[in-house]
Design a protein around this motif. Structure first.
Motif, PDB file in Angstrom:
ATOM      1  N   UNK A 100     -14.700  37.687  61.377  1.00 17.29           N
ATOM      2  CA  UNK A 100     -16.129  37.442  61.551  1.00 17.29           C
ATOM      3  C   UNK A 100     -16.324  36.084  62.208  1.00 17.29           C
ATOM      4  N   UNK A 101     -17.210  36.009  63.167  1.00 21.38           N
ATOM      5  CA  UNK A 101     -17.512  34.742  63.809  1.00 21.38           C
ATOM      6  C   UNK A 101     -18.309  33.861  62.854  1.00 21.38           C
ATOM      7  N   UNK A 102     -17.866  32.627  62.655  1.00 19.00           N
ATOM      8  CA  UNK A 102     -18.564  31.683  61.790  1.00 19.00           C
ATOM      9  C   UNK A 102     -19.138  30.550  62.607  1.00 19.00           C
ATOM     10  N   UNK A 103     -20.163  29.927  62.058  1.00 19.71           N
ATOM     11  CA  UNK A 103     -20.773  28.785  62.728  1.00 19.71           C
ATOM     12  C   UNK A 103     -21.497  27.932  61.705  1.00 19.71           C
ATOM     13  N   UNK A 104     -21.945  26.764  62.143  1.00 18.92           N
ATOM     14  CA  UNK A 104     -22.723  25.876  61.293  1.00 18.92           C
ATOM     15  C   UNK A 104     -24.042  25.523  61.960  1.00 18.92           C
ATOM     16  N   UNK A 105     -24.870  24.795  61.243  1.00 21.64           N
ATOM     17  CA  UNK A 105     -26.184  24.348  61.712  1.00 21.64           C
ATOM     18  C   UNK A 105     -27.114  25.523  61.979  1.00 21.64           C
ATOM     19  N   UNK A 106     -28.191  25.297  62.723  1.00 18.49           N
ATOM     20  CA  UNK A 106     -29.220  26.313  62.884  1.00 18.49           C
ATOM     21  C   UNK A 106     -29.126  27.059  64.200  1.00 18.49           C
ATOM     22  N   UNK A 258     -23.375  32.821  49.944  1.00 20.14           N
ATOM     23  CA  UNK A 258     -22.704  31.658  50.508  1.00 20.14           C
ATOM     24  C   UNK A 258     -21.223  31.683  50.202  1.00 20.14           C
ATOM     25  N   UNK A 259     -20.483  30.825  50.909  1.00 20.46           N
ATOM     26  CA  UNK A 259     -19.031  30.776  50.728  1.00 20.46           C
ATOM     27  C   UNK A 259     -18.545  29.366  51.053  1.00 20.46           C
ATOM     28  N   UNK A 349     -22.050  26.836  56.753  1.00 20.34           N
ATOM     29  CA  UNK A 349     -21.291  27.970  57.286  1.00 20.34           C
ATOM     30  C   UNK A 349     -22.121  29.230  57.174  1.00 20.34           C
ATOM     31  N   UNK A 350     -22.123  30.010  58.241  1.00 16.77           N
ATOM     32  CA  UNK A 350     -22.821  31.296  58.237  1.00 16.77           C
ATOM     33  C   UNK A 350     -22.188  32.185  59.290  1.00 16.77           C
ATOM     34  N   UNK A 351     -22.219  33.514  59.093  1.00 14.72           N
ATOM     35  CA  UNK A 351     -21.812  34.407  60.180  1.00 14.72           C
ATOM     36  C   UNK A 351     -22.731  34.188  61.379  1.00 14.72           C
ATOM     37  N   UNK A 352     -22.147  34.006  62.547  1.00 18.48           N
ATOM     38  CA  UNK A 352     -22.927  33.677  63.746  1.00 18.48           C
ATOM     39  C   UNK A 352     -23.998  34.725  64.032  1.00 18.48           C
ATOM     40  N   UNK A 353     -23.644  36.001  63.876  1.00 21.50           N
ATOM     41  CA  UNK A 353     -24.607  37.062  64.185  1.00 21.50           C
ATOM     42  C   UNK A 353     -25.807  37.025  63.239  1.00 21.50           C
ATOM     43  N   UNK A 424     -19.595  22.838  63.890  1.00 19.67           N
ATOM     44  CA  UNK A 424     -18.283  23.198  63.348  1.00 19.67           C
ATOM     45  C   UNK A 424     -18.148  22.754  61.887  1.00 19.67           C
ATOM     46  N   UNK A 425     -19.278  22.698  61.178  1.00 20.43           N
ATOM     47  CA  UNK A 425     -19.282  22.242  59.781  1.00 20.43           C
ATOM     48  C   UNK A 425     -18.333  23.052  58.904  1.00 20.43           C
ATOM     49  N   UNK A 426     -18.196  24.342  59.204  1.00 22.63           N
ATOM     50  CA  UNK A 426     -17.412  25.247  58.355  1.00 22.63           C
ATOM     51  C   UNK A 426     -15.911  24.952  58.385  1.00 22.63           C
ATOM     52  N   UNK A 427     -15.457  24.158  59.353  1.00 28.38           N
ATOM     53  CA  UNK A 427     -14.021  23.870  59.453  1.00 28.38           C
ATOM     54  C   UNK A 427     -13.554  22.832  58.437  1.00 28.38           C
ATOM     55  N   UNK A 428     -14.502  22.036  57.903  1.00 27.53           N
ATOM     56  CA  UNK A 428     -14.121  20.954  56.996  1.00 27.53           C
ATOM     57  C   UNK A 428     -13.487  19.776  57.705  1.00 27.53           C
TER      58      UNK A 428
END
Length: 507
Positions: A100-106, A258-259, A349-353, A424-428
């Motif tokens: 699944x494509x992940x992303x951060x921010x709005x 959330x995850x 972090x959120x699924x991009x779609x 790229x917040x989800x990468x840590x």
């Protein structure tokens, strides 16, 4: 032979290094948490892996000789109105990984920003403007349920208020720091938010990650959140702040949970969240005890009972097409404040779609909720908070004119302390030390500096809000709430104007 991912050849950014200016100091190597800069000890020279560059600009900002420039990769795919480059690149990524494509921010895409399609009215001769430098100008407001009427009795010739009010929260600015959990951002950021809120006389929200022991002393400026995962929730936590927020939905990911990955759950976060160290913190999509407004009412009053009815209860929902009906039910269920988060709201972090295709703009949701509650005669029962894409003081003023009592800022607060919205917040691996729990990276945020910059931002917006209020001939923020006569639309169609409840410019 191993297949090299196609995405290696279609990176988004170019790293330009001026050999005349570069002194081989390797600051860029140490500052890039993604490994885009490489020092070859054998050749004693710096090289780049541009496929790893996320466009955070930290290396460029900290290069002592100004030798670096980060810019968009000018290489383009063949023009195609349907197959825009982001869709092609997304397919390449998923073909490489199967994930699944992940992303951060709005949401970054160009859906109309209605704040930019509205202008504020100004006073002229018959209703003169007010000079905020020389006249009193009130930005203070109160959050909480208000009674339908008040009763006053005379005692010894003096009037005395006899109506009993629900708990009210006094805030000096109509601006709160939005929910960002401990774990998605680190403790240094939370300390900065808490200190700034205390100094300003406003509130910050813990998010769903519990409250670190060192922050209990800021309880008078803290909203504690109760989300579906119930991380860190116990009676001590519920009584630690001045309000409790039940998170039903979030603007960046309506309808899903959330995850927080296990690799971000270190010892302190494990203790605070009350989960095993190294385990994934997964919030389910629904609260498994809420499947109706009646269930929500039961939780609202359970939380009020647990806190001796001394704290207002917020309910946070994502902005969706039926937000107005949902808000009506929430108000009748006994909530004191409803927070509405638009689809431009940030996230770790959120699924991009999901982030880019689910939910609606906060401007439309806010206007429809305020109007519905007014039509039903229950607007006084709840305060409204607007969130999701508030970028400046003018957005704050427009949100209040549309019906908000106050607003939440999250992304703006992170930008204040250095975020460049690289998503790229989800990468840590946040190179600015914000959305990371890596001890080395987290040290890049100084809580004292974060506190000062956050306080400066809110004060600066406060000055501008006073100027705009004065220009409209108003001397109190509460005189603007829901006053849509002070707004005019520009370039909006009839449907949009009707939903927003405003007239077109010139009308």
């Amino acid at each position: 032979m191993l297949h090299q991912p196609i995405t290696k050849n279609y990176h988004d950014f170019i790293i330009e290094r001026d050999p005349e200016k570069c002194i081989q100091c390797q600051v860029c190597v140490r500052q890039c948490s993604y490994g885009a800069h490489i020092y070859n000890e054998k050749d004693e020279r710096l090289t780049e892996d541009e496929s790893k560059c996320v466009g955070c600009h930290r290396c460029e900002a900290l290069c002592p000789t100004g030798a670096l420039t980060i810019r968009r990769n000018p290489s383009e795919f063949r023009e195609n109105a349907l197959w825009a480059p982001q869709f092609i690149k997304n397919i390449y990524k998923q073909a490489d990984t199967g994930g699944v494509l992940l992303t951060g921010m709005g949401n970054p895409y160009p859906c109309p920003v209605y704040w930019d399609r509205m202008v504020l009215d100004a006073s002229q001769v018959t209703n003169p403007s007010i000079d905020p430098l020389r006249e009193p100008m009130e930005l203070r407001t109160w959050l909480g349920s208000k009674p339908d009427a008040i009763e006053v009795e005379m005692k010894k010739g003096k009037p005395k208020l006899t109506t009993r009010f629900s708990p009210q929260l006094q805030i000096n600015y109509p601006i709160l720091f939005s929910a960002m959990s401990y774990g998605s951002i680190n403790l240094n950021i939370h300390v900065g938010l808490a200190r700034a809120a205390e100094e300003l006389g406003i509130l910050y929200n813990t998010g769903e990650g519990g409250l670190h022991q060192s922050l209990y002393k800021y309880g008078k400026n803290t909203i504690v959140q109760c989300a579906s995962g119930r991380f860190g929730v116990d009676s001590k936590y519920l009584n630690a702040g001045v309000a409790i927020e039940i998170k039903i939905g979030q603007g960046a990911k309506p309808g899903i949970g959330g995850h927080l990955p296990g690799e971000k759950i270190g010892k302190e976060i494990s203790i605070t969240r009350m989960i095993p160290e190294g385990s994934d913190a997964i919030s389910p999509a629904p609260h498994h005890d809420i499947y109706s407004i009646e269930d929500l009412r039961q939780l609202i009053y359970a939380l009020k009972e647990a806190t001796d009815y001394e704290k207002p209860v917020f309910v946070k929902i994502a902005a969706v097409h039926n937000s107005a009906a949902i808000a009506s039910g929430i108000a009748r269920a006994g909530a004191d404040v409803i927070a509405i988060d638009g689809f431009r709201g940030g996230t770790g972090a959120a699924p991009t779609m999901i982030r880019d295709n689910v939910g609606i703009p906060i401007e439309l949701a806010l206007a429809s909720v305020d109007e519905r509650l007014r039509q039903e005669g229950i607007r006084n029962r709840v305060s409204l908070l607007a969130a999701g894409g508030i970028r400046c003081s003018a957005d704050v003023v427009k949100a209040i004119a549309l019906g908000a009592d106050a607003i939440y800022i999250g992304t703006a607060a992170l930008i204040t302390v250095g975020c460049t919205v690289c998503q790229r917040c989800y990468t840590g691996k946040c190179p600015w030390g914000i959305a990371t729990n890596d001890p080395y990276l987290a040290k890049r945020i100084n809580p004292d500096i974060a506190h000062r910059r956050l306080a400066n931002l809110v004060r600066a917006w406060g000055h501008e809000i006073r100027e705009m209020l004065g220009g409209m001939g108003l001397n109190a923020i509460e005189s603007l709430r829901g006053n849509r006569e002070k707004l005019r639309g520009v370039g909006l169609n009839e449907v949009e104007l009707n939903i927003l409840g405003i007239k077109h410019a010139g009308a």
